[in-house]
Design an enzyme around this catalytic site. Structure first.
Site, PDB file in Angstrom:
ATOM      1  N   CYS A   1       0.820  -1.225   0.000  1.00  0.00           N
ATOM      2  CA  CYS A   1       0.000   0.000   0.000  1.00  0.00           C
ATOM      3  C   CYS A   1       0.849   1.267   0.000  1.00  0.00           C
ATOM      4  CB  CYS A   1      -0.923   0.009   1.212  1.00  0.00           C
ATOM      5  SG  CYS A   1      -1.917  -1.470   1.318  1.00  0.00           S
TER       6      CYS A   1
ATOM      7  N   HIS B   1      -3.862   6.815   1.392  1.00  0.00           N
ATOM      8  CA  HIS B   1      -4.085   5.505   0.785  1.00  0.00           C
ATOM      9  C   HIS B   1      -5.488   5.056   1.176  1.00  0.00           C
ATOM     10  CE1 HIS B   1      -4.195   1.313   0.071  1.00  0.00           C
ATOM     11  NE2 HIS B   1      -4.055   0.986   1.351  1.00  0.00           N
TER      12      HIS B   1
ATOM     13  N   ASN C   1     -10.131  -0.964  -2.091  1.00  0.00           N
ATOM     14  CA  ASN C   1      -8.716  -0.714  -1.789  1.00  0.00           C
ATOM     15  C   ASN C   1      -7.887  -1.256  -2.958  1.00  0.00           C
ATOM     16  OD1 ASN C   1      -6.049  -1.041  -0.864  1.00  0.00           O
ATOM     17  ND2 ASN C   1      -6.707  -1.389   1.245  1.00  0.00           N
TER      18      ASN C   1
END
Ligand code: ACO
Length: 349
Positions: free
Chosen positions: A114, A276, A306
């Site tokens: 991430c 993020h 995500n």
């Protein structure tokens, strides 16, 4: 030393929209559960046999290149961040390079999950600052849907992730006080397995104990993938959600604070925070902790889920397209994810 800036950004998401209700047809979950815990309403899934992590990266890259006012031939280095590559090796950097037809320049693959885009931005920043490269193509791309467990066993992970790609061109700038002001990178391997995609790999149980994986005793062969892994479906990502949540809500504000402090700013000076897109609840927690207004934070996890290394460039690009990233704005990028890794970047646009 030069200062570097993001000269162009682009993103690409596959056409196929997968709603929470669609997922209920494959596993025991509900729209209510997913929205309440993650904020996600839908995500995109890539088209198998047509799209891959590298092809999506190439699509995003073409847009970023155009917006930077250059051509593909001007790109002098590639950095590709992903945790869902087309091949175990070689990396997606060279595959995307082939698609774009810009063979010959260097291509670096990075694996920071991430935090991949912010890590990549920091690498690009160093290369541009020293004058080594003038047009670095940085891509974050993920094809998660090819590696998720669509049975109820995998529901805590599967409902969160989506596919997509984002790209940026990093160039030198002579504009005083503008561009990437600083980047801040951190990692702590202590909890590496709390959010991980462990198999296939050569670990043969070394980190977590052999019993758990049932590797054959023979000295040769059968280490990356074993029959037991397939039989027990031990071939998917795993996550200790609550553990990750606790770390994320501590590390996000910490690393944002570090970037602000380094440059003499306070949270109220941020024009836009692009975190993020891990989970809407995490972003909201961070927003409250930093006392930021709604218009100071960009979230789009509701639409895309995500997308790991792609989430920041997709969100940044969408915000830019919406007129929320303007000349002179103070933009903060912040990430936290598997590793654990966490990172931030402060940019005067
Ligand atoms: N649908 C329905 N029920 C589910 C689902 C699902 N998709 N997933 C888990 N459950 C069930 C569990 O089985 C459990 O049931 P039980 O009580 O009968 O055992 C119950 O819901 C609660 O499970 P938890 O895992 O404790 O759920 P939690 O409330 O912690 O929410 C979540 C899970 C959303 C993952 C949460 O822990 C979280 O937000 N964690 C942060 C991690 C994160 O955001 N990761 C994103 C990727 S990492 C990154 O990008 C940084």
């Amino acid at each position: 030393m030069f200062q570097s800036k993001i000269a162009g950004i682009g993103f690409y998401v596959p056409e196929k929209v997968v709603t929470n209700d669609d997922l209920t047809k494959m596993m025991d979950t509900s729209d209510e559960w997913i929205q309440e815990r993650t904020g996600i309403k839908e995500r995109r899934y890539g088209q198998k046999h047509k799209e891959t992590t590298a092809t999506m990266g190439a699509e995003a890259a073409k847009i970023a290149v155009k917006r930077a006012g250059i051509t593909l031939d001007d790109v002098d280095f590639i950095i590709f961040a992903t945790l869902s590559p087309d091949y175990f090796f070689p990396g997606c950097g060279v595959l995307m390079q082939r698609i774009l037809g810009i063979n010959g320049i260097g291509a670096l693959d990075i694996r920071n999950q991430c935090s991949g885009f912010v890590y990549g931005l920091s690498i690009a920043d160093q290369f541009v600052k020293t004058g080594m490269y003038k047009n670095v193509l940085l891509v974050g791309s993920e094809f998660h849907s090819a590696g998720l467990d669509f049975s109820t066993k995998g529901r805590n992970v599967t409902v969160i992730f989506g596919d997509g790609a984002g790209a940026a061109i990093i160039q030198p700038t002579k504009e005083e006080g503008k561009g990437i002001l600083s980047t801040h990178l951190h990692a702590d391997g202590e909890h590496a397995e709390k959010l991980a995609y462990i198999n296939p790999g050569c670990h043969t149980g070394v980190h977590l104990g052999k019993e758990q994986f049932g590797y054959p005793e023979d000295e040769y062969g059968g280490a990356f993938l074993t029959e037991k892994m397939f039989k027990e479906q031990d071939i998917f990502p795993n996550m200790d959600g609550q553990f990750v949540f606790k770390f994320a809500v501590t590390k996000f504000p910490e690393v944002i604070g570090e970037a602000l402090q380094k440059n003499g700013y306070k949270p109220e000076d941020i024009d836009l925070l692009v975190p993020h897109q891990a989970n809407l609840r995490i972003s909201q927690f961070v927003q409250r902790r930093l006392r930021l207004r709604d218009d100071q934070v960009w979230n789009n996890i509701q639409k895309y889920g995500n997308t790991t290394a792609a989430s920041i460039p997709i969100a940044l690009c969408e915000a830019w397209e919406a007129g929320k990233v303007k000349d002179g704005d103070l933009i903060c990028l912040a990430a936290f994810g598997s590793g654990f890794t966490w990172a931030s970047a402060l940019i005067r646009w």
